[in-house]
Design a protein around this motif. Structure first.
Motif: not given
Ligand SMILES: NC(=O)c1ccc[n+]([C@@H]2O[C@H](COP(=O)([O-])OP(=O)(O)OC[C@H]3O[C@@H](n4cnc5c(N)ncnc54)[C@H](O)[C@@H]3O)[C@@H](O)[C@H]2O)c1
Length: 398
Positions: A17, A35, A37, A88-91, A125-126, A153, A155, A157, A263, A323
């Motif tokens: 995202v 930014y 990790l 935009a971190v994972g939830t 994030s969601t 968000e 979109i 993926q 999820k 995933r």
């Molecule tokens: N993937 C999708 O299509 C999509 C669509 C809409 C919403 N979302 C939501 O968006 C959010 C992110 O999803 P995603 O698929 O991008 O996850 P992802 O795992 O691809 O990306 C998360 C990023 O956050 C980084 N991260 C984790 N903890 C961190 C911290 N403490 N500091 C800095 N960086 C950190 C990780 O290294 C990773 O690069 C979730 O809430 C998800 O439900 C995802």
């Protein structure tokens, strides 16, 4: 006070995202700190290569690097440089299917010393309903009025670059100022802004994913009903949707997988005191589909003597993200029945995978796990039993 020489800092900026969003903002003239990790991903992105498939992203990345619109950091002190912070971190949900709120709370605790109340905090994030106000209360404990917005968000993926420019952006905030600033920011990239109260926006995002998950469950249940009496669901569905708008939104059958749909349906169930009958029924159907397929195969074959090939390990077509892919669950259930299982994918890389041609040539049964476009022309040898929920493989001529 640190000088604000950057427009946006995206926390989780190297993710699925965060990264497309960073690129689209950079293309709109913003300076963005990515930014994250994940140091390996940052290095790869800084070198001009995407760490995952996102159609149309690489030219934007190269242009943003050339124009020096991107900065890369794992040092939280850099957050102080940005006017807007986007999270935009994972939830994820935990093993009991409850949202892991703690991770988000701990993140804010850890980064707060590097933020200040002048910045706009935008949660992307969601999240579980009321999470944003919970975050606001924690921030406001220092006696200041922080500005927290929620801009979910939406979109699909793989198609974020196009969709970020096409989809209306839902904007909400815990203060008028937060809404104003988030609206101004997202108006740079979105064709339309829809303003909601924060809790409405949190629900709109969860409802959208739960709705999609339930639609897939309906199709998968219909598939099982049709298949149980030897009928082809694809033909039945086609007849339903052709020229008949009221049935047009019925998707085809197939694995409903990936890191979001299940999820977020479970986040909604947890929010509603575990009273979400439709959501739980959808989970039982969608997560039960691999078991149903194996059960059905075991009535036709002695699986312990079979080689079963799974075509497609990503969680959806034409991307490389594995995933929460149900192809792996399918493989596990097959192996538990004693079958020898072969895996192949067009995009996901794994040294144990074989090519699609090798897979169809050496399997007794082929199951399509995900309908990658490359399978549209793949010819499966006569005598191989094929399970193709999506109907992506070419039909063998008689
Ligand atoms: N993937 C999708 O299509 C999509 C669509 C809409 C919403 N979302 C939501 O968006 C959010 C992110 O999803 P995603 O698929 O991008 O996850 P992802 O795992 O691809 O990306 C998360 C990023 O956050 C980084 N991260 C984790 N903890 C961190 C911290 N403490 N500091 C800095 N960086 C950190 C990780 O290294 C990773 O690069 C979730 O809430 C998800 O439900 C995802």
């Amino acid at each position: 006070m640190t000088q604000r020489d950057v427009d946006i800092c995206i926390i989780g900026g190297a993710g699925h995202v965060g990264l497309p969003l960073a690129l689209v903002f950079a293309a709109a003239g913003q300076r963005v700190i990515i930014y994250d990790l994940n140091a390996d991903a940052l290095k790869q992105i800084a070198g001009g290569t995407m760490p995952f498939i996102e159609y149309g992203a690489e030219p934007l990345l190269q242009a943003a690097l050339r124009d020096q619109r991107l900065l890369f950091s794992s040092d939280p002190r850099d957050m102080a440089r940005a006017k807007h912070i986007i999270v935009a971190v994972g939830t994820p949900v935990d093993e009991y299917l409850n949202p892991k709120l703690r991770a988000l709370i701990d993140l804010f605790k850890a980064i707060k010393p590097n933020l200040d109340p002048d910045q706009t905090i935008i949660i992307r994030s969601t999240v579980f309903p009321r999470t944003c106000r919970f975050v606001l209360r924690a921030l406001n404990e220092d006696g200041h009025n922080w500005h927290v917005a929620y801009c979910p968000e939406r979109i699909a993926q793989g198609h974020a670059i196009r969709e970020l420019k096409d989809l209306p952006q839902i904007v909400s905030g815990c203060s008028e100022e937060a809404v104003r600033r988030a609206t101004e920011l997202f108006s740079l990239i979105a064709p339309q802004v829809i303003t909601l109260e924060v809790e409405e926006a949190e629900l709109a995002k969860l409802f959208s994913n739960a709705w999609r998950y339930i639609q897939f469950a309906a199709a998968n249940q219909f598939y099982m009903v049709a298949e149980s009496i030897g009928l082809d669901f694809t033909r039945v569905r086609q007849a339903m949707v052709d020229g008949y708008g009221r049935a047009a939104s019925l998707p085809g059958a197939g694995f409903a997988a990936g890191p979001c749909l299940l999820k977020d349906t479970m986040q909604l169930a947890a929010f509603n005191n575990n009273s979400f009958t439709l959501g739980h029924a959808a989970m039982a159907i969608n997560e039960g589909l691999p078991n149903y397929l194996v059960d059905s195969l075991s009535r036709r074959h002695k699986l312990s003597e079979m080689r079963v090939g799974i075509l497609g390990m990503a969680f959806k077509a034409d991307i490389d993200d594995i995933r929460d892919s149900l192809s792996y669950k399918l493989g596990k259930v097959l192996r538990f029945q004693g079958a020898q299982v072969l895996y192949s994918d067009e995009f996901a890389k794994d040294p144990t995978f074989i090519t699609k041609e090798q897979l169809v040539a050496s399997s007794d049964v082929v199951i399509v796990g995900v309908p990658h476009s490359a399978y549209k022309t793949l010819v499966v040898p006569d005598g191989v039993d094929v399970v193709d929920l999506w109907g992506v493989l070419p039909i063998n001529s008689p």
